[in-house]
Design an enzyme around this catalytic site. Structure first.
Site, mmCIF file in Angstrom:
data_model
loop_
_atom_site.group_PDB
_atom_site.id
_atom_site.type_symbol
_atom_site.label_atom_id
_atom_site.label_comp_id
_atom_site.label_asym_id
_atom_site.label_seq_id
_atom_site.Cartn_x
_atom_site.Cartn_y
_atom_site.Cartn_z
ATOM 1 N N ASP A 201 -8.758 -0.521 2.489
ATOM 2 C CA ASP A 201 -8.222 0.841 2.465
ATOM 3 C C ASP A 201 -7.786 1.442 1.125
ATOM 4 O O ASP A 201 -8.437 2.335 0.573
ATOM 5 C CB ASP A 201 -7.083 0.984 3.500
ATOM 6 C CG ASP A 201 -6.010 -0.111 3.434
ATOM 7 O OD1 ASP A 201 -6.030 -0.900 2.497
ATOM 8 O OD2 ASP A 201 -5.154 -0.142 4.339
ATOM 9 N N GLU B 44 2.456 -5.960 -2.403
ATOM 10 C CA GLU B 44 3.615 -5.343 -1.756
ATOM 11 C C GLU B 44 4.723 -5.043 -2.764
ATOM 12 O O GLU B 44 5.372 -4.000 -2.684
ATOM 13 C CB GLU B 44 4.156 -6.250 -0.640
ATOM 14 C CG GLU B 44 3.194 -6.495 0.518
ATOM 15 C CD GLU B 44 2.970 -5.275 1.394
ATOM 16 O OE1 GLU B 44 3.614 -4.232 1.168
ATOM 17 O OE2 GLU B 44 2.130 -5.353 2.318
ATOM 18 N N GLU C 158 -0.027 6.454 8.572
ATOM 19 C CA GLU C 158 -1.326 6.965 8.091
ATOM 20 C C GLU C 158 -1.802 8.236 8.782
ATOM 21 O O GLU C 158 -2.406 9.118 8.136
ATOM 22 C CB GLU C 158 -2.409 5.875 8.207
ATOM 23 C CG GLU C 158 -2.227 4.702 7.253
ATOM 24 C CD GLU C 158 -1.156 3.699 7.680
ATOM 25 O OE1 GLU C 158 -0.743 3.752 8.866
ATOM 26 O OE2 GLU C 158 -0.722 2.871 6.848
ATOM 27 N N ARG D 203 5.770 -1.071 -3.297
ATOM 28 C CA ARG D 203 7.102 -0.683 -2.831
ATOM 29 C C ARG D 203 8.119 -0.673 -3.966
ATOM 30 O O ARG D 203 8.800 0.339 -4.186
ATOM 31 C CB ARG D 203 7.583 -1.616 -1.724
ATOM 32 C CG ARG D 203 6.610 -1.646 -0.553
ATOM 33 C CD ARG D 203 7.213 -2.253 0.685
ATOM 34 N NE ARG D 203 6.167 -2.714 1.585
ATOM 35 C CZ ARG D 203 6.311 -2.882 2.883
ATOM 36 N NH1 ARG D 203 7.462 -2.641 3.449
ATOM 37 N NH2 ARG D 203 5.316 -3.316 3.625
ATOM 38 N N THR E 12 0.317 4.481 -2.559
ATOM 39 C CA THR E 12 -0.037 4.180 -1.161
ATOM 40 C C THR E 12 1.194 3.928 -0.290
ATOM 41 O O THR E 12 1.078 3.815 0.921
ATOM 42 C CB THR E 12 -1.034 3.000 -1.095
ATOM 43 O OG1 THR E 12 -1.622 2.967 0.199
ATOM 44 C CG2 THR E 12 -0.350 1.672 -1.414
#
Ligand code: DMJ
Length: 585
Positions: A340, A207, A474, A211, A560
């Site tokens: 994913d 994360e 998504e 981010r 992502t």
């Protein structure tokens, strides 16, 4: 990456990711004893490294030894560098030269403004939504990680260790491309004065990378502000101790202060998660670019090499791997949560390398073939979907997270075997259509966290615990890519349906909130405005209603978390003759 479906609960527990974190002495977190107890003080200065050179190093006998050095050896090897330069080489990154290597201005001719008035009106609406979300965050939660729009306060959570301001970092590029300059300047000033990277908390490596590292990198590449570069270099260095494992596969949790790392307590047998350690490549390659230090690229190439070599059941990549033995821990395969973005980063690594990273390409198409052979299904009603695979048994469920795959398969269509181009475009369109169906079949016209294709239904959630929507991007992400690839107007119409549904069901007095049940019109809000709503959902909507020359795909790949990172044109960047030309917008 997202832990799989979790019940939505009130308050701080409403993001499933909250469940990922456990105090270190609970739930079986596995300390990396002795491996990460001290912080890496500094990095060695080395010349830039190419993909080919890295591959060569990794193939050689010395490579593994180099990459799994015990801490003391790593430190002494880098003793010459000072900690204040964060490993940056004196051969510093030349921003002007980088801008000269872009094919097009990042913001297009007129900031991507569409000529068609109706589309422009829709784009303006999305911009207004961003301003509303931002203003409320600023008013009630400034400096905290996320806004809780019902209780009008801030949420800190425990995914980012002691880091704060996740919504600010995640919003920098969105504000910038939307031309919300007053808001962007507030965000920049906060980074300058208040972003404290000297935190001691335990953070998710994944994360923080997608981010914070991703957000700071894209802010730097878009604006050229040195502030972002020095912050991201400092942060990147703090993440390196997570890789000090016997295999070099990082553990999921890291204390940014001490450098100690752990595996998630819930991940069986101290394993690391495919979507976590497989979603570092884009950012880490850029960290090497900016610092002129190959260590970041080496770390992620080592992961790649192990994954390439290890035996894969039916060619599939299971979701759990031991960072100690380098073996799979379970045979659960998913293109949604836990798996994913590993697949996403393979094709995007290839594209971001200016199509020179052939190994990423080979692995991507190999994985996609295995996915098609084992996971892709057609429902009796004619919907194409990606099932999950549990040791050979299919679970006929598709998560909202897996809906990014329409866009991914679309952007990869051009680079596989030429005769498969149309096949991949069709598959991308079919998956995107199925995900749209998961929205249209709900009362709110927003999609559930997971939908199933058994028990009589199709593309609908059958379990109460799967009915929530937490402002995820998504499905809209796939609309955006499919629009850019096909210009079929239906994708813009589908995006607009989502805007209307967000406005009707998720907009509350002081921000946007997720909802607990997409199948009921009497909304129960979860009181959380996720930072990815500002970073991804609204950015992809804005791009959907913009001209293609706003962040053109010829120059940019999105990480992502939807942070744009530039394609690295080594031949241009290394060409002495390239003039320092700044592209004017
Ligand atoms: C985002 O943080 C990223 O897209 C990540 O890859 C998983 N999903 C969330 C949003 O749903």
């Amino acid at each position: 990456m997202q832990q799989q479906t979790q019940p939505v609960t009130v308050g701080s527990e409403n993001d499933a990711r909250e469940h990922l974190k456990r105090p270190k002495n609970q739930g079986g977190m596995t300390p990396a004893k002795g491996e990460t107890s001290t912080k890496l003080k500094s990095l060695s200065r080395k010349p830039p490294v190419s993909y080919e050179a890295t591959e060569e190093r990794l193939a050689g006998g010395r490579a593994q030894e180099d990459l799994t050095l015990p801490r003391s050896k790593t430190e002494s090897a880098s003793a010459k560098a000072t900690s204040s330069d964060h490993g940056a080489n004196s051969d510093t990154f030349n921003y002007n030269k980088f801008r000269g290597c872009l094919l097009k201005p990042p913001l297009g001719r007129d900031n991507g403004k569409p000529s068609d008035p109706k589309t422009n009106e829709r784009r303006e609406k999305v911009k207004e939504m961003m301003k509303f979300a931002w203003d409320n965050y600023k008013r009630y939660a400034w400096g905290k990680n996320e806004l809780r729009p019902l209780t009008r306060n801030g949420h800190i959570g425990n995914m980012f260790g002691g880091l704060r301001g996740a919504s600010i970092i995640d919003s920098l590029d969105t504000l910038y491309i939307m031309g919300l300059m007053e808001e962007y300047n507030d965000a920049k000033e906060w980074v300058q004065t208040s972003l404290d990277l000297n935190s001691n908390g335990e953070a998710s490596l994944f994360e923080v990378n997608i981010r914070y590292v991703g957000g700071l990198l894209s802010a730097y590449y878009l604006t050229g502000e040195e502030l972002y570069k020095s912050k991201v270099m400092e942060l990147g260095e703090k993440l390196l101790p997570a890789f000090n494992t016997p295999t070099g596969i990082p553990r999921g949790v890291i204390n940014l202060g001490s450098g100690t790392s752990w595996s998630w307590g819930w991940a069986s047998a101290g394993s690391s998660i495919l979507a976590e350690f497989g979603t570092l490549h884009l950012e880490f390659v850029h960290l090497s670019e900016l610092s002129r230090n190959p260590i970041y690229t080496e770390k992620v190439m080592n992961i790649r090499k192990l994954l390439n070599k290890i035996e894969k059941p039916h060619g599939l990549y299971p979701n759990f791997l031991s960072p100690v033995s380098g073996n799979w821990v379970q045979h659960h395969v998913s293109i949604g949560g836990l798996g994913d973005s590993f697949y996403e980063y393979l094709i995007k690594s290839y594209l971001m390398s200016d199509k020179t990273d052939g190994n990423a390409k080979t692995m991507y198409y190999g994985a996609l073939e295995a996915i098609e052979a084992n996971l892709v299904q057609k429902s009796p009603g004619g919907l194409t979907y990606m099932a999950e695979w549990r040791g050979g048994i299919l679970d006929h469920k598709m998560g909202h997270l897996a809906c990014f795959s329409g866009g991914m398969i679309g952007i990869g269509a051009d680079d596989g075997a030429p005769e498969k181009r149309q096949h991949y475009l069709d598959l991308a369109a079919e998956i995107t259509h199925t995900c749209h169906e998961s929205y249209t079949r709900s009362a709110t016209k927003l999609g559930p966290e997971a939908f199933r294709f058994d028990g009589g239904g199709e593309a609908t959630a059958t379990r109460l615990s799967d009915r929530y929507y937490i402002l995820r991007p998504e499905v809209i992400e796939s609309y955006m890519y499919m629009w850019r690839l096909t210009h079929d107007p239906k994708y813009r119409e589908w995006g607009w349906e989502a805007v209307e549904a967000l406005e009707q069901h998720c907009r509350v007095e002081s921000g946007f909130s997720g909802i607990r049940d997409v199948y009921t019109m009497t909304a129960s809000h979860d009181n959380m405005q996720q930072s990815f709503f500002l970073s991804e959902t609204l950015k992809y909507l804005y791009l959907l209603f913009s001209d293609d020359d706003l962040l053109p795909l010829e120059d940019w790949v999105f990480n992502t978390e939807a942070h744009p990172l530039p394609i690295i044109r080594k031949s241009c960047l290394q060409d002495e003759a390239t003039q320092d030309k700044t592209v004017s917008e």
